[in-house]
Design a protein around this motif. Structure first.
Motif, PDB file in Angstrom:
ATOM      1  N   GLY A 235      25.865  50.962  35.784  1.00 41.10           N
ATOM      2  CA  GLY A 235      26.599  49.821  35.269  1.00 41.10           C
ATOM      3  C   GLY A 235      27.874  49.563  36.066  1.00 41.10           C
ATOM      4  O   GLY A 235      28.242  50.320  36.961  1.00 41.10           O
ATOM      5  N   LEU A 236      28.568  48.477  35.722  1.00 40.93           N
ATOM      6  CA  LEU A 236      29.821  48.098  36.372  1.00 40.93           C
ATOM      7  C   LEU A 236      30.965  48.638  35.538  1.00 40.93           C
ATOM      8  O   LEU A 236      31.138  48.256  34.382  1.00 40.93           O
ATOM      9  N   PHE A 237      31.773  49.513  36.121  1.00 39.43           N
ATOM     10  CA  PHE A 237      32.831  50.184  35.368  1.00 39.43           C
ATOM     11  C   PHE A 237      34.025  49.247  35.144  1.00 39.43           C
ATOM     12  O   PHE A 237      34.341  48.409  35.996  1.00 39.43           O
ATOM     13  N   PRO A 238      34.732  49.426  34.018  1.00 40.57           N
ATOM     14  CA  PRO A 238      35.823  48.494  33.680  1.00 40.57           C
ATOM     15  C   PRO A 238      37.057  48.638  34.566  1.00 40.57           C
ATOM     16  O   PRO A 238      37.900  47.742  34.584  1.00 40.57           O
ATOM     17  N   ASP A 239      37.196  49.744  35.276  1.00 38.85           N
ATOM     18  CA  ASP A 239      38.394  49.934  36.108  1.00 38.85           C
ATOM     19  C   ASP A 239      38.175  49.447  37.549  1.00 38.85           C
ATOM     20  O   ASP A 239      39.037  49.645  38.406  1.00 38.85           O
ATOM     21  N   GLU A 240      37.036  48.834  37.815  1.00 37.07           N
ATOM     22  CA  GLU A 240      36.720  48.410  39.180  1.00 37.07           C
ATOM     23  C   GLU A 240      36.769  46.885  39.253  1.00 37.07           C
ATOM     24  O   GLU A 240      35.749  46.199  39.332  1.00 37.07           O
ATOM     25  N   ILE A 241      37.983  46.337  39.213  1.00 39.47           N
ATOM     26  CA  ILE A 241      38.165  44.890  39.178  1.00 39.47           C
ATOM     27  C   ILE A 241      38.611  44.403  40.560  1.00 39.47           C
ATOM     28  O   ILE A 241      39.635  44.837  41.076  1.00 39.47           O
ATOM     29  N   PRO A 242      37.850  43.494  41.178  1.00 39.91           N
ATOM     30  CA  PRO A 242      38.229  42.971  42.494  1.00 39.91           C
ATOM     31  C   PRO A 242      39.535  42.173  42.447  1.00 39.91           C
ATOM     32  O   PRO A 242      39.885  41.586  41.413  1.00 39.91           O
TER      33      PRO A 242
ATOM     34  N   ILE B 225      32.126  38.159  36.360  1.00 41.74           N
ATOM     35  CA  ILE B 225      32.927  39.393  36.377  1.00 41.74           C
ATOM     36  C   ILE B 225      34.411  39.052  36.249  1.00 41.74           C
ATOM     37  O   ILE B 225      34.836  37.927  36.531  1.00 41.74           O
ATOM     38  N   LYS B 226      35.177  40.051  35.848  1.00 38.48           N
ATOM     39  CA  LYS B 226      36.628  39.889  35.798  1.00 38.48           C
ATOM     40  C   LYS B 226      37.213  40.128  37.188  1.00 38.48           C
ATOM     41  O   LYS B 226      36.756  41.020  37.912  1.00 38.48           O
ATOM     42  N   VAL B 227      38.218  39.348  37.525  1.00 37.62           N
ATOM     43  CA  VAL B 227      38.943  39.539  38.783  1.00 37.62           C
ATOM     44  C   VAL B 227      40.434  39.439  38.487  1.00 37.62           C
ATOM     45  O   VAL B 227      40.851  38.898  37.455  1.00 37.62           O
ATOM     46  N   VAL B 228      41.228  39.969  39.404  1.00 44.96           N
ATOM     47  CA  VAL B 228      42.678  39.801  39.351  1.00 44.96           C
ATOM     48  C   VAL B 228      43.050  38.807  40.441  1.00 44.96           C
ATOM     49  O   VAL B 228      42.640  38.961  41.596  1.00 44.96           O
ATOM     50  N   VAL B 229      43.804  37.773  40.089  1.00 44.12           N
ATOM     51  CA  VAL B 229      44.140  36.713  41.039  1.00 44.12           C
ATOM     52  C   VAL B 229      45.538  36.940  41.604  1.00 44.12           C
ATOM     53  O   VAL B 229      46.543  36.844  40.886  1.00 44.12           O
ATOM     54  N   ALA B 230      45.608  37.263  42.896  1.00 43.48           N
ATOM     55  CA  ALA B 230      46.885  37.439  43.580  1.00 43.48           C
ATOM     56  C   ALA B 230      47.452  36.066  43.951  1.00 43.48           C
ATOM     57  O   ALA B 230      46.700  35.107  44.150  1.00 43.48           O
ATOM     58  N   PRO B 231      48.787  35.944  44.070  1.00 42.77           N
ATOM     59  CA  PRO B 231      49.391  34.638  44.379  1.00 42.77           C
ATOM     60  C   PRO B 231      48.972  34.082  45.739  1.00 42.77           C
ATOM     61  O   PRO B 231      48.900  32.873  45.921  1.00 42.77           O
ATOM     62  N   GLY B 232      48.701  34.966  46.715  1.00 45.33           N
ATOM     63  CA  GLY B 232      48.322  34.498  48.045  1.00 45.33           C
ATOM     64  C   GLY B 232      47.923  35.667  48.921  1.00 45.33           C
ATOM     65  O   GLY B 232      48.022  36.835  48.528  1.00 45.33           O
ATOM     66  N   ARG B 233      47.466  35.356  50.155  1.00 53.31           N
ATOM     67  CA  ARG B 233      46.994  36.421  51.041  1.00 53.31           C
ATOM     68  C   ARG B 233      48.117  37.383  51.425  1.00 53.31           C
ATOM     69  O   ARG B 233      47.908  38.595  51.514  1.00 53.31           O
TER      70      ARG B 233
END
Length: 451
Positions: free
Chosen positions: A61-68, A119-127
């Motif tokens: 499965g996809l683990f909850p602590d592995e968020i791109p 899937i859940k992702v974390v969105v960074a402000p920019g590169r």
């Protein structure tokens, strides 16, 4: 009062459909104009073990602590951290995006299974902010350019995916692509040889193999004539003799390269040096036929089953430590099948000692945690993972991660009276570690030779 940066609050978490996510084409660390999603996918599967990650997600499965971590650019979400995970999920959803050699296997795995769509992702402000995060996470610049051999793997992955070399040259405008094709195929031929030891085979099979010395030899016209090898002037593809004489001679050359008996800086630096060396190796003419392309040379695997001793005699420390030398010698003579727990305990101690000594030798010592009196195995492993990540050495980083996954078992053998190791568990643990030891000892030797 200064605030501690809390990226968990500053960078929002969002659920996104896989179809909305693009892989990071900047992950291809080459100075190219025409980078494509297909090229990234092929590279992640062929060279970065995305298939193994796919199998793991399918099984566990996809683990909850592995968020791109992603950035939003022109309405699209680009994956900055977690490209392997995302490509694995994308291929489970659409197997046809994977290179041909993986597609059927993925279809069979997914038969009767519903793929993950969002899937859940974390969105960074920019590169720029995302790159700072990656640099902090891995201690140094994570965008280190690829080595020449790693570039060769990148281009060859697309060739194996069905793109012909002429198209690659046109797509990337890189006239050096035939050089990289030649490099990959010569390494493949080297791994197919019958006359090399397991130690040499492991070294030359690695993506981190220092191929410059071998390249200087096989690029020499005189050497090509003596070996009977030729290269297609347009594609770089190799044709080499498939006979015992060639195997024996090329085995000697590859062994000399791996063992450091010849280097591109000294022994074979000049054409005359290369002529003298190849004449010393080729005592009689090599039959030029039958000749075959590199695809006919099948890389040989190292057989590790049925052995009595854990560590092969070919493993020799270069760290100048009497204590490390003694532990290795003992593990090379103790029957691990008879004494699996003793062997596992010694192996754990050896791993910790070798990592500490290696990082001391290269001027990047493992730091103590604040307030700690000692440096522990986990400290050494964490330091190693950060070091190899910063170096762009994904193969060693992945090995460290596998060791970390197995570390708890090694610790329990020491501290839990109810836990013991079986011979197979001890052998499997060493087999995970062996490539790391080989790399550390060879890298130490290489650094010592540098002027």
């Amino acid at each position: 009062m200064k605030k501690i940066v809390n990226l968990q609050n500053d960078w929002p978490e969002k659920e996104i459909a896989l179809q909305q996510l693009l892989l990071d084409e900047e992950n291809i660390r080459l100075d190219l104009e025409n980078k494509t999603q297909d090229a990234v996918i092929a590279d992640l599967f062929v060279n970065e073990d995305a298939m193994q990650l796919l199998i793991s997600i399918h099984k566990n499965g996809l683990f909850p602590d592995e968020i791109p971590v992603v950035i939003k650019n022109d309405g699209k979400y680009i994956v900055i951290d977690g490209n392997r995970r995302v490509v694995a999920l994308k291929a489970m959803y659409t197997p046809g995006i994977a290179p041909k050699q993986f597609e059927n296997r993925i279809n069979k795995l997914m038969a009767g299974f519903e793929p993950i769509e969002r899937i859940k992702v974390v969105v960074a402000p920019g590169r720029e902010e995302a790159d700072k995060y990656l640099a902090a996470k891995h201690t140094k610049n994570t965008r280190k350019p690829w080595s020449a051999l790693r570039r060769a793997y990148f281009y060859y992955a697309q060739k194996e995916g069905g793109t012909n070399i002429e198209t690659l040259i046109e797509r990337y405008g890189n006239k050096e692509i035939p050089k990289y094709i030649r490099m990959y195929e010569m390494q493949r031929i080297a791994t197919s040889l019958s006359g090399i030891s397991d130690h040499v085979r492991q070294s030359v099979s690695s993506k981190n193999f220092e191929i410059s010395t071998l390249e200087r030899l096989y690029s020499d016209k005189y050497v090509q004539g003596k070996l009977g090898i030729s290269f297609d002037p347009v594609t770089g593809q190799v044709a080499a003799p498939r006979n015992k004489a060639f195997d024996e001679v090329f085995s000697k050359i590859v062994t000399d390269v791996v063992d450091g008996r010849i280097t591109s800086r000294k022994e074979i630096k000049d054409p005359r040096d290369r002529e003298i060396y190849i004449n010393s190796v080729v005592s009689s003419p090599i039959p030029k036929t039958p000749k075959a392309g590199a695809e006919k040379f099948t890389p040989k695997k190292i057989v590790t089953t049925g052995r009595k001793f854990l560590i092969p005699n070919t493993i020799i420390s270069t760290l100048d430590s009497a204590a490390i030398d003694r532990v290795i010698e003992e593990l090379q003579t103790v029957n691990y099948r008879k004494f699996p727990n003793l062997s596992a305990d010694a192996m754990r101690s050896l791993l910790e000692a070798v990592l500490k000594k290696y990082f001391d030798r290269i001027g990047n010592s493992v730091p103590k945690k604040k307030g700690a009196r000692y440096i522990f195995l986990q400290d050494a492993l964490s330091h190693a993972k950060h070091h190899f990540s910063a170096e762009g050495n994904n193969e060693m980083r992945q090995i460290i991660e596998r060791i970390e996954a197995n570390k708890e078992f090694l610790e329990m053998i020491n501290h839990n009276p109810s836990i013991f190791s079986t011979p197979d568990e001890t052998r499997d643990t060493w087999d995970i570690m062996q490539e790391l030891f080989i790399y550390v000892f060879e890298d130490t030797k290489r650094r010592r030779k540098k002027p």
